[in-house]
Design a protein around this motif. Structure first.
Motif, PDB file in Angstrom:
ATOM      1  N   ILE A 140       0.845  -1.184   0.000  1.00  0.00           N
ATOM      2  CA  ILE A 140       0.000   0.000   0.000  1.00  0.00           C
ATOM      3  C   ILE A 140       0.890   1.247   0.000  1.00  0.00           C
ATOM      4  CG2 ILE A 140      -1.698   1.302   1.377  1.00  0.00           C
ATOM      5  CD1 ILE A 140      -2.846  -1.345   0.218  1.00  0.00           C
ATOM      6  N   ASN A 141       0.460   2.275  -0.706  1.00  0.00           N
ATOM      7  CA  ASN A 141       1.135   3.579  -0.676  1.00  0.00           C
ATOM      8  C   ASN A 141       0.540   4.383   0.482  1.00  0.00           C
ATOM      9  OD1 ASN A 141       2.581   3.013  -3.061  1.00  0.00           O
ATOM     10  ND2 ASN A 141       0.871   3.698  -4.308  1.00  0.00           N
ATOM     11  N   TRP A 142       1.344   4.693   1.483  1.00  0.00           N
ATOM     12  CA  TRP A 142       0.848   5.381   2.685  1.00  0.00           C
ATOM     13  C   TRP A 142       1.260   6.834   2.750  1.00  0.00           C
ATOM     14  CZ3 TRP A 142      -2.894   3.602   5.461  1.00  0.00           C
ATOM     15  CH2 TRP A 142      -3.119   2.232   5.497  1.00  0.00           C
ATOM     16  N   PRO A 143       0.297   7.755   2.804  1.00  0.00           N
ATOM     17  CA  PRO A 143       0.643   9.143   3.127  1.00  0.00           C
ATOM     18  C   PRO A 143       1.189   9.191   4.562  1.00  0.00           C
ATOM     19  CG  PRO A 143      -1.604   8.989   2.279  1.00  0.00           C
ATOM     20  CD  PRO A 143      -1.124   7.593   2.535  1.00  0.00           C
ATOM     21  N   PRO A 186       1.058   3.395   9.102  1.00  0.00           N
ATOM     22  CA  PRO A 186       0.745   2.366  10.100  1.00  0.00           C
ATOM     23  C   PRO A 186       1.725   2.401  11.271  1.00  0.00           C
ATOM     24  CG  PRO A 186       0.564   1.452   7.902  1.00  0.00           C
ATOM     25  CD  PRO A 186       1.161   2.828   7.754  1.00  0.00           C
ATOM     26  N   GLY A 187       1.174   2.210  12.449  1.00  0.00           N
ATOM     27  CA  GLY A 187       1.984   2.236  13.661  1.00  0.00           C
ATOM     28  C   GLY A 187       2.074   3.611  14.290  1.00  0.00           C
ATOM     29  N   THR A 188       1.624   4.633  13.587  1.00  0.00           N
ATOM     30  CA  THR A 188       1.637   5.984  14.139  1.00  0.00           C
ATOM     31  C   THR A 188       0.231   6.476  14.457  1.00  0.00           C
ATOM     32  OG1 THR A 188       1.480   7.126  11.997  1.00  0.00           O
ATOM     33  CG2 THR A 188       3.691   6.531  12.770  1.00  0.00           C
ATOM     34  N   CYS A 189      -0.770   5.679  14.135  1.00  0.00           N
ATOM     35  CA  CYS A 189      -2.171   6.072  14.319  1.00  0.00           C
ATOM     36  C   CYS A 189      -2.772   5.327  15.508  1.00  0.00           C
ATOM     37  CB  CYS A 189      -2.954   5.781  13.044  1.00  0.00           C
ATOM     38  SG  CYS A 189      -2.411   6.796  11.647  1.00  0.00           S
ATOM     39  N   ASP A 201     -10.697  10.050  11.672  1.00  0.00           N
ATOM     40  CA  ASP A 201     -10.033  10.348  10.401  1.00  0.00           C
ATOM     41  C   ASP A 201      -9.368   9.049   9.944  1.00  0.00           C
ATOM     42  OD1 ASP A 201      -8.570  11.328   8.276  1.00  0.00           O
ATOM     43  OD2 ASP A 201      -7.573  12.904   9.418  1.00  0.00           O
ATOM     44  N   VAL A 202      -9.732   8.583   8.756  1.00  0.00           N
ATOM     45  CA  VAL A 202      -9.368   7.247   8.305  1.00  0.00           C
ATOM     46  C   VAL A 202      -8.773   7.290   6.901  1.00  0.00           C
ATOM     47  CG1 VAL A 202     -10.428   5.058   7.556  1.00  0.00           C
ATOM     48  CG2 VAL A 202     -11.200   6.151   9.663  1.00  0.00           C
ATOM     49  N   LEU A 203      -7.830   6.409   6.633  1.00  0.00           N
ATOM     50  CA  LEU A 203      -7.435   6.089   5.261  1.00  0.00           C
ATOM     51  C   LEU A 203      -7.627   4.594   5.099  1.00  0.00           C
ATOM     52  CD1 LEU A 203      -6.010   7.300   2.589  1.00  0.00           C
ATOM     53  CD2 LEU A 203      -4.184   5.773   3.313  1.00  0.00           C
ATOM     54  N   HIS A 204      -8.507   4.217   4.159  1.00  0.00           N
ATOM     55  CA  HIS A 204      -8.765   2.811   3.844  1.00  0.00           C
ATOM     56  C   HIS A 204      -8.208   2.556   2.450  1.00  0.00           C
ATOM     57  CE1 HIS A 204     -11.731  -0.774   4.201  1.00  0.00           C
ATOM     58  NE2 HIS A 204     -10.620  -1.111   3.564  1.00  0.00           N
ATOM     59  N   GLU A 226      -6.201  -0.371   6.813  1.00  0.00           N
ATOM     60  CA  GLU A 226      -6.805   0.887   7.241  1.00  0.00           C
ATOM     61  C   GLU A 226      -6.085   1.427   8.456  1.00  0.00           C
ATOM     62  OE1 GLU A 226     -11.113   2.497   8.805  1.00  0.00           O
ATOM     63  OE2 GLU A 226     -11.070   1.050   7.156  1.00  0.00           O
ATOM     64  N   SER A 227      -5.760   2.713   8.394  1.00  0.00           N
ATOM     65  CA  SER A 227      -5.218   3.443   9.540  1.00  0.00           C
ATOM     66  C   SER A 227      -6.270   4.442   9.985  1.00  0.00           C
ATOM     67  CB  SER A 227      -3.942   4.195   9.164  1.00  0.00           C
ATOM     68  OG  SER A 227      -2.830   3.345   9.202  1.00  0.00           O
ATOM     69  N   GLN A 228      -6.425   4.563  11.298  1.00  0.00           N
ATOM     70  CA  GLN A 228      -7.459   5.434  11.864  1.00  0.00           C
ATOM     71  C   GLN A 228      -6.864   6.325  12.947  1.00  0.00           C
ATOM     72  OE1 GLN A 228     -10.023   2.409  13.459  1.00  0.00           O
ATOM     73  NE2 GLN A 228     -11.189   2.277  11.574  1.00  0.00           N
ATOM     74  N   ILE A 229      -7.365   7.558  12.967  1.00  0.00           N
ATOM     75  CA  ILE A 229      -6.934   8.538  13.959  1.00  0.00           C
ATOM     76  C   ILE A 229      -8.175   9.015  14.703  1.00  0.00           C
ATOM     77  CG2 ILE A 229      -5.843  10.792  14.298  1.00  0.00           C
ATOM     78  CD1 ILE A 229      -4.535  10.316  11.460  1.00  0.00           C
TER      79      ILE A 229
END
Length: 170
Positions: free
Chosen positions: A7-10, A15-18, A115-118, A136-139
């Motif tokens: 996956i391309n992550w902004p 991952p691991g920071t959210c 705030d999510v990126l799926h 999915e990363s979630q904040i």
């Protein structure tokens, strides 16, 4: 040796920071990346194979097919409709994986903000196999609460989505 695509992550959603991160993957035979892609990007089919999504709408028109920049909303995991926007969209072609990701937001007081990126990766593999990866990363506080539940409802919910997507694509 074979290296798998990722996956391309902004940076914001790394991952691991959210507050919550889940990763689900299926590798299967008997279906192609193109077939999976058609069902994944056509939101009119989602409710037929995933019972944890509802109230899909396109407040600025368009739809039901997703495309780059398309804004939509949907309900899932008991949240009111989340405002979503497609931020990466590339269909599988020429040996390259399909890539789809969207952000989804829920505004409100701090205890309700989400705030999510799926993200999705769909690719054909050698031997007539397909690989579907969703992460999915979630904040936000709701995300931290989900992360603390055992079993993690996001992990199980996304696995149900993957399994249903593959079944529908067959």
């Amino acid at each position: 040796m074979t290296t798998q695509n990722a996956i391309n992550w902004p940076e914001k959603y790394l991952p691991g920071t959210c507050d919550n991160f889940v990763s689900n993957e299926v590798i299967a035979r008997g279906v192609t990346a193109d077939r999976v892609w058609r069902h994944l990007t056509d939101t009119s089919t989602w409710e037929s194979f995933y019972d944890n999504v509802s109230d899909i709408s396109f407040p600025h028109g368009g739809g039901p097919r997703l495309e780059d920049g398309r804004e939509f909303s949907f309900s899932t995991f008991g949240f009111p409709p989340l405002a979503a926007r497609v931020v990466e969209f590339r269909a599988p072609a020429g040996g390259e994986p399909g890539r789809l990701s969207w952000t989804a937001l829920q505004d409100g007081p701090p205890e309700e903000r989400l705030d999510v990126l799926h993200a999705w990766l769909v690719e054909d593999l050698a031997g007539g196999r397909v690989r579907v990866l969703t992460q999915e990363s979630q904040i936000g506080r709701p995300a931290a609460e989900l992360a603390g539940q055992v079993p993690n409802p996001m992990l199980n919910g996304h696995q149900a989505w993957l399994d249903g997507l593959l079944a529908a694509s067959r």
